[in-house]
Design a protein around this motif. Sequence first.
Motif, PDB file in Angstrom:
ATOM      1  N   MET A 112       0.690  -1.020  -0.019  1.00 50.90           N
ATOM      2  CA  MET A 112      -0.129  -0.015  -0.035  1.00 50.90           C
ATOM      3  C   MET A 112       0.825   1.389  -0.009  1.00 50.90           C
ATOM      4  O   MET A 112       1.525   1.602   0.984  1.00 50.90           O
ATOM      5  CB  MET A 112      -0.938  -0.178   1.421  1.00 50.90           C
ATOM      6  CG  MET A 112      -1.572   1.305   1.320  1.00 50.90           C
ATOM      7  SD  MET A 112      -2.804   1.038   2.741  1.00 50.90           S
ATOM      8  CE  MET A 112      -1.645   0.884   4.009  1.00 50.90           C
ATOM      9  N   ARG A 122      -0.652  -4.698  -6.388  1.00 47.57           N
ATOM     10  CA  ARG A 122      -1.079  -3.905  -5.240  1.00 47.57           C
ATOM     11  C   ARG A 122      -2.625  -4.339  -4.504  1.00 47.57           C
ATOM     12  O   ARG A 122      -2.813  -4.601  -3.580  1.00 47.57           O
ATOM     13  CB  ARG A 122      -1.258  -2.394  -5.610  1.00 47.57           C
ATOM     14  CG  ARG A 122       0.192  -1.861  -6.002  1.00 47.57           C
ATOM     15  CD  ARG A 122       0.008  -0.462  -5.932  1.00 47.57           C
ATOM     16  NE  ARG A 122      -0.883   0.276  -6.613  1.00 47.57           N
ATOM     17  CZ  ARG A 122      -1.754   0.981  -6.415  1.00 47.57           C
ATOM     18  NH1 ARG A 122      -2.472   0.984  -4.885  1.00 47.57           N
ATOM     19  NH2 ARG A 122      -2.650   1.570  -7.155  1.00 47.57           N
ATOM     20  N   THR A 140      -2.839  -5.884  -0.956  1.00 45.40           N
ATOM     21  CA  THR A 140      -3.610  -5.368   0.186  1.00 45.40           C
ATOM     22  C   THR A 140      -4.728  -6.062   0.601  1.00 45.40           C
ATOM     23  O   THR A 140      -4.961  -6.354   1.988  1.00 45.40           O
ATOM     24  CB  THR A 140      -4.245  -3.969  -0.552  1.00 45.40           C
ATOM     25  OG1 THR A 140      -3.412  -3.103  -1.081  1.00 45.40           O
ATOM     26  CG2 THR A 140      -5.094  -3.392   0.502  1.00 45.40           C
ATOM     27  N   ARG A 187      -3.138  -8.641   3.188  1.00 45.03           N
ATOM     28  CA  ARG A 187      -2.775  -8.033   4.712  1.00 45.03           C
ATOM     29  C   ARG A 187      -4.061  -7.962   5.240  1.00 45.03           C
ATOM     30  O   ARG A 187      -4.175  -7.992   6.525  1.00 45.03           O
ATOM     31  CB  ARG A 187      -2.213  -6.432   4.257  1.00 45.03           C
ATOM     32  CG  ARG A 187      -0.654  -6.636   3.984  1.00 45.03           C
ATOM     33  CD  ARG A 187      -0.005  -5.117   4.258  1.00 45.03           C
ATOM     34  NE  ARG A 187      -0.530  -4.232   3.197  1.00 45.03           N
ATOM     35  CZ  ARG A 187       0.224  -3.971   2.120  1.00 45.03           C
ATOM     36  NH1 ARG A 187       1.228  -4.957   1.756  1.00 45.03           N
ATOM     37  NH2 ARG A 187      -0.307  -3.306   1.123  1.00 45.03           N
ATOM     38  N   THR A 221     -10.564  -2.434   1.256  1.00 45.20           N
ATOM     39  CA  THR A 221      -9.543  -2.672   0.469  1.00 45.20           C
ATOM     40  C   THR A 221      -9.420  -1.773  -0.691  1.00 45.20           C
ATOM     41  O   THR A 221      -8.594  -0.744  -1.315  1.00 45.20           O
ATOM     42  CB  THR A 221      -9.430  -4.097  -0.325  1.00 45.20           C
ATOM     43  OG1 THR A 221      -9.145  -5.005   0.612  1.00 45.20           O
ATOM     44  CG2 THR A 221      -8.260  -4.229  -1.486  1.00 45.20           C
ATOM     45  N   ALA A 263      -3.694  -2.308   9.812  1.00 42.99           N
ATOM     46  CA  ALA A 263      -3.819  -1.583   8.654  1.00 42.99           C
ATOM     47  C   ALA A 263      -3.905   0.172   8.879  1.00 42.99           C
ATOM     48  O   ALA A 263      -3.287   0.997   8.343  1.00 42.99           O
ATOM     49  CB  ALA A 263      -4.794  -1.863   7.731  1.00 42.99           C
TER      50      ALA A 263
END
Length: 528
Positions: free
Chosen positions: A1, A126, A130, A133, A164, A194
């Motif tokens: 990110m 990406r 994300t 995660r 997300t 996050a």
Amino acid sequence: MSVPLSASSSVTLSALTYEHPDGTRVFDGLDATFTIGRTGLVGRNGSGKSTLLQLISGQLTPARGSVTTSGHVAYLPQDITLDPAVSVATVLGIDAVRTALRRIESGDGTGDDFDTVGDRWDVEERALATMHRLGLDRILHDENDFDRTVGTLSGGETVLLGLTARLLAEPGVLLLDEPTNNLDTAARERLQDALDRFPGTVIVAGHDRDLLDRMDTIAELRDGSLRMFGGGFSDYEQIIEAEQEAAQAAVRDARSDVRRQARELSAAHVALDRRARYGKKMFENKREPKIIMNMRKRQAQESAGKYRREHEGNLESARAQLDRAQDAVRNDREIRVDLPDTSVHPGRRVADGPLEIVGPERIAVRGPNGSGKTTLLGRIVDAGPLVPYALLPQRLDIFDDTASVVANAELRAPHLPPQEVRARLARFLFRGTDADVPVGVLSGGERLRAALAILLAADPAPQLLILDEPTNNLDLPSLAHLTQALQAFEGALVVVSHDERFLDEIGVTRSVVPGDAGAPEECARLDG
């Protein structure tokens, strides 16, 4: 990110005023500044938390005043609703870029395709990173899974997918409304991580104590005003508790002063009456010249009036001080649930089918997002419980949104007198005209409160409660009273919840976890 860190990322509210379409004023002249860091937005259900986030995001327009933001704003609403037929890529906002990339890779790309892609050549990587995660590995293994539809996801996975999408937009300001609703423990930890990593301005509205304890600042919305507290939720609670102890002491002192001033005023009246009787007797006996007697009488009357006004003024001041002291005491309305007689004999069979329930069991359905917990509850209902039951669904879709709270309740209790229905709703704070409000205008927390009220006001009363994430959107005082109500409930209980503290406090007796294949019949039994 790769979120760009901007020292100017902020939100400023200036004389912000907002009214609902019916004229109800929510804010009047609100001033506040949110800078880089994490702020937890707290307040009772209906205090305006969601409204404030919608004003900041631009979804609502203030009646007066302004909202100034620095940096792109991303907003994740409280109850994210997505078309089940929409693809994951569409929700993430990368569908057009992916299509352009495929044409370019096949050699058929046009200038428009290159413009669409811009510098987002790694958008899929990406997005995958994300989602990884945030714990969405299960729904997306590679770029081909971007085409799967939202309808295949659980409620918790839908929330994480929405988050997300917001993070991929690289915002400077991130607004989250009850983001941990429907999230399992692992997902909550990933969301917290996050937010810890997010370098911009974060405002989180919610009642998740663990998440709020991770905040740098707590902003409390109360009676249309916003007040900032440094630290997390535990620090905020300590400050409020100390203030309330001082406020209660001030009320006690003020009440004592009111009683003292009332006694002194009463004593003053007695003294004045005695003096008046003595003066009258002297006047009647005419022991002094009449002109002197009249002068003394006027002086006595003036003195008595001044004496009386002084004591009356002291009492009035003491009462005013008591009013001010009482205003400082928080008198939050709380849910008061007196559940009807719903006891179940320990040996009575309550439900068969996918889950056998005997007696007043308290069963927690546990498992990660997407493991089939809500499906299990549906199978229990489809099998037909053997006692009166009530189901609280996760999406709270049990209402006619155009009808009032009381009208919805009367549909579930057609044999109860209207005044009894209203009495039951009043225990959930829907009193008087509050019960006549259309369900569609209620806030998320108010909607949950209305759902609980309507289910528990039903006739016959439920002996089996089936609850799917009942603590979502419920403010902390109401959560405490819901917990107390369920502790007193003498029937059987099946509840899906990721709130371990809540499950512990309601006294779960055993837990079930849907089987790996997702079939409720394959539930693995665990000790409660």
